[in-house]
Design an enzyme around this catalytic site. Structure first.
Site, PDB file in Angstrom:
ATOM      1  N   ASP A   1       2.965  -4.872   8.089  1.00 30.40           N
ATOM      2  CA  ASP A   1       1.747  -4.081   7.912  1.00 30.40           C
ATOM      3  C   ASP A   1       0.583  -5.068   8.021  1.00 30.40           C
ATOM      4  O   ASP A   1       0.307  -5.829   7.089  1.00 30.40           O
ATOM      5  CB  ASP A   1       1.789  -3.392   6.542  1.00 30.40           C
ATOM      6  CG  ASP A   1       0.477  -2.678   6.224  1.00 30.40           C
ATOM      7  OD1 ASP A   1      -0.511  -2.861   6.978  1.00 30.40           O
ATOM      8  OD2 ASP A   1       0.440  -1.950   5.213  1.00 30.40           O
TER       9      ASP A   1
ATOM     10  N   GLN B   1      -4.552  -5.448   6.903  1.00 33.61           N
ATOM     11  CA  GLN B   1      -5.553  -6.362   6.308  1.00 33.61           C
ATOM     12  C   GLN B   1      -5.550  -7.737   6.951  1.00 33.61           C
ATOM     13  O   GLN B   1      -6.425  -8.548   6.655  1.00 33.61           O
ATOM     14  CB  GLN B   1      -5.310  -6.499   4.792  1.00 33.61           C
ATOM     15  CG  GLN B   1      -5.485  -5.206   4.008  1.00 33.61           C
ATOM     16  CD  GLN B   1      -6.916  -4.665   4.032  1.00 33.61           C
ATOM     17  OE1 GLN B   1      -7.870  -5.365   4.381  1.00 33.61           O
ATOM     18  NE2 GLN B   1      -7.068  -3.404   3.694  1.00 33.61           N
TER      19      GLN B   1
ATOM     20  N   HIS C   1       0.872  -1.174   0.000  1.00 34.85           N
ATOM     21  CA  HIS C   1       0.000   0.000   0.000  1.00 34.85           C
ATOM     22  C   HIS C   1       0.915   1.231   0.000  1.00 34.85           C
ATOM     23  O   HIS C   1       2.027   1.182   0.537  1.00 34.85           O
ATOM     24  CB  HIS C   1      -0.840  -0.055   1.289  1.00 34.85           C
ATOM     25  CG  HIS C   1      -1.892   0.991   1.407  1.00 34.85           C
ATOM     26  ND1 HIS C   1      -1.623   2.270   1.841  1.00 34.85           N
ATOM     27  CD2 HIS C   1      -3.228   0.948   1.179  1.00 34.85           C
ATOM     28  CE1 HIS C   1      -2.745   2.958   1.871  1.00 34.85           C
ATOM     29  NE2 HIS C   1      -3.737   2.184   1.476  1.00 34.85           N
TER      30      HIS C   1
ATOM     31  N   LYS D   1     -10.466  -0.981  10.410  1.00 38.69           N
ATOM     32  CA  LYS D   1     -10.563  -2.166   9.550  1.00 38.69           C
ATOM     33  C   LYS D   1     -10.857  -3.418  10.368  1.00 38.69           C
ATOM     34  O   LYS D   1     -10.953  -4.513   9.839  1.00 38.69           O
ATOM     35  CB  LYS D   1      -9.263  -2.350   8.763  1.00 38.69           C
ATOM     36  CG  LYS D   1      -9.022  -1.253   7.727  1.00 38.69           C
ATOM     37  CD  LYS D   1      -7.798  -1.550   6.908  1.00 38.69           C
ATOM     38  CE  LYS D   1      -7.249  -0.352   6.185  1.00 38.69           C
ATOM     39  NZ  LYS D   1      -8.077   0.125   5.074  1.00 38.69           N
TER      40      LYS D   1
ATOM     41  N   CYS E   1      -4.772   2.408  -3.639  1.00 45.49           N
ATOM     42  CA  CYS E   1      -3.545   2.948  -3.035  1.00 45.49           C
ATOM     43  C   CYS E   1      -2.392   1.970  -3.205  1.00 45.49           C
ATOM     44  O   CYS E   1      -1.558   1.810  -2.306  1.00 45.49           O
ATOM     45  CB  CYS E   1      -3.743   3.301  -1.563  1.00 45.49           C
ATOM     46  SG  CYS E   1      -4.984   4.544  -1.296  1.00 45.49           S
TER      47      CYS E   1
HETATM   48  N1  7TS Z   1      -1.793  -0.868   4.631  1.00 42.72           N
HETATM   49  C1  7TS Z   1      -2.695  -1.643   4.028  1.00 42.72           C
HETATM   50  C2  7TS Z   1      -2.345  -3.032   3.636  1.00 42.72           C
HETATM   51  C3  7TS Z   1      -3.974  -1.143   3.790  1.00 42.72           C
HETATM   52  O1  7TS Z   1      -4.871  -1.918   3.198  1.00 42.72           O
HETATM   53  C4  7TS Z   1      -4.281   0.182   4.177  1.00 42.72           C
HETATM   54  C5  7TS Z   1      -5.605   0.804   3.858  1.00 42.72           C
HETATM   55  C6  7TS Z   1      -3.301   0.934   4.835  1.00 42.72           C
HETATM   56  C7  7TS Z   1      -2.066   0.381   5.034  1.00 42.72           C
HETATM   57  C8  7TS Z   1      -3.568   2.305   5.349  1.00 42.72           C
HETATM   58  O2  7TS Z   1      -4.460   2.241   6.400  1.00 42.72           O
HETATM   59  P1  7TS Z   1      -5.041   3.582   7.075  1.00 42.72           P
HETATM   60  O3  7TS Z   1      -6.068   3.077   8.024  1.00 42.72           O
HETATM   61  O4  7TS Z   1      -3.917   4.249   7.744  1.00 42.72           O
HETATM   62  O5  7TS Z   1      -5.617   4.383   5.959  1.00 42.72           O
HETATM   63  N2  7TS Z   1      -6.263   0.240   2.760  1.00 42.72           N
HETATM   64  C9  7TS Z   1      -7.374   0.699   2.150  1.00 42.72           C
HETATM   65  C10 7TS Z   1      -7.986   0.007   1.104  1.00 42.72           C
HETATM   66  O6  7TS Z   1      -7.599  -1.073   0.675  1.00 42.72           O
HETATM   67  N3  7TS Z   1      -9.041   0.702   0.678  1.00 42.72           N
HETATM   68  O7  7TS Z   1      -9.131   1.822   1.411  1.00 42.72           O
HETATM   69  C11 7TS Z   1      -8.090   1.824   2.336  1.00 42.72           C
END
Ligand code: 7TS
Length: 419
Positions: A213, A216, A136, A239, A377
């Protein structure tokens, strides 16, 4: 067009009482454009159970005060609840000590914290940082900024067409200049489950640190930081059925202690004078300013909620649903699944011949079906597959076989329009 591999038919035998679980999520009763909501955008954010909504609500109605500073009753209650939530998270990921759980805004902030605080002290010109081809943006850009500032070099583990990392290439990248490996546990764009235990073992053999990370993976699979032996692990509350604006950085205590603070301000100090400031102990050292107290408490409630269902049961049920969705989508003519790793969880990306993913998303929306379309992203992933975007259906334990059937029916309608 690649013809997807034939997969055995799957029975989604309910190991969970999904109908009962769905009652916990008020939003699932909403109608969108007059149709029942089919929510398949869980990788972007999950919906919230009443249990979490109530915890946040209760905090604001009955417990609201600033933490770590008041002698008055409410401040003590708020502090107690916030710290209790930290303890729940520690237990959930099996960390050794509450000091190893740093509340942050989310995965993005956690990665920036490490790249900035660890990077400022320990990364020099010529050092190397390894990420993977399926990261990401939040696990790419902070490292690029650090490399620009320090003269360090970013290395990328390539992947196969299947969306699996080429482990032989990973091993070749590890060398005496490598300071840190930062990889995604489960890819948001492909659903690939990476062999993170092996990735960590290979790095540790060479005394190299590893950050995972887990944005997910944390909602879909058991994550045990001591079993994995990762040095850092990051995830977002929203999430995993918790509120937005709160997340976690886990770090091994010694490592966190060796790092300088990230943000300066209130709550992260021991003493301040104009000549010299000394810093607070962990975890406060990394939690400057008034935090997202309601968010932390809500995240603690989300952990309770997941525990009540059981993360192993969740993983088992979602695996069945994933297999069913893969089978059903594969059967659609002119649809190609992007990312065919043997081990996948959470998300299925796909493209359809002659239909732009944004059109797919817009037409499905009219049917009440929420998926995400775009680059997720993860632009380098799109570049790798030579597509501008994909459509992505991402699952939760509150999704059903009927949700998948609705998606498939919706996709057939999309094909009719673009015939
Ligand atoms: N890493 C992964 C693997 C992610 O899927 C996401 C967000 C992030 C980092 C960033 O997370 P945040 O909570 O700091 O924004 N992924 C997604 C997505 O797949 N669709 O919208 C956000």
């Amino acid at each position: 067009m690649i013809v997807a591999e034939k997969i055995m038919p799957v029975n989604v035998s309910s190991t969970l009482d999904v109908e009962r679980i769905r009652q916990d999520f008020p939003i699932l009763r909403e109608r969108i454009h007059g149709k029942p909501l089919v929510y398949l955008d869980n990788a972007a954010t999950t919906q919230k159970p009443l249990f979490v909504i109530d915890a946040v609500h209760h905090y604001y109605r009955a417990q609201n005060a600033n933490i770590h500073r008041g002698t008055h009753y409410l401040s003590q209650v708020a502090t107690f609840e916030y710290e209790k939530a930290r303890g729940k998270i520690r237990q959930f990921i099996n960390a050794k000590d509450n000091k190893e759980i740093i509340f942050v805004r989310g995965t993005t902030e956690a990665i920036n914290l490490v790249s900035s605080a660890y990077g400022r002290k320990f990364i020099c010109a010529g050092d190397e940082i390894i990420i993977s081809a399926m990261e990401h943006h939040s696990n790419i850009v902070p490292w690029q900024i650090l490399c620009e500032q320090t003269g360090a070099v970013l290395r990328v583990v390539p992947m196969h067409q299947s969306g699996e990392l080429i482990m032989e290439e990973y091993v070749k990248l590890l060398n005496e200049k490598t300071k840190l490996v930062s990889v995604v546990h489960i890819s948001n764009a492909l659903g690939t489950v990476n062999p993170v235990k092996e990735i960590i073992r290979l790095a540790h053999e060479r005394n190299i640190l590893v950050m995972l990370d887990a944005a997910q993976s944390i909602p879909h699979a058991p994550v045990d930081v001591r079993d994995l032996d990762c040095d850092f692990l990051v995830f977002s509350g929203h999430k995993m059925y918790g509120p937005t604006g709160v997340g976690v950085l886990y770090g091994k205590q010694q490592l966190l202690e060796s790092m300088p603070p990230y943000h300066g301000g209130g709550d992260m100090i021991r003493t301040v004078s104009f000549e010299k400031t000394t810093y607070a102990e962990l975890p406060n050292k990394f939690e400057a300013g008034t935090p997202n107290i309601a968010g932390g408490i809500g995240l603690g409630a989300a952990v309770d909620y997941i525990n009540r269902i059981g993360i192993h049961k969740i993983a088992e049920y979602e695996a069945e649903l994933m297999a069913y969705a893969t089978e059903q989508l594969s059967a659609i003519n002119k649809l190609k699944i992007i990312g065919t790793a043997k081990e996948k969880a959470g998300a299925i990306s796909f493209v359809m011949e002659n239909v732009h993913p944004h059109d797919t998303g817009t037409l499905l929306d009219l049917e009440g079906i929420a998926i995400r379309t775009g680059h997720h992203c993860a632009q380098p992933v799109m570049q790798f597959y030579g597509v501008p975007a994909t459509s992505r259906a991402s699952l939760s334990f509150y999704n059903t076989k009927e949700d998948i059937d609705a998606l498939v029916k919706g996709l057939h309608k999309v094909m009719e329009v673009f015939k």
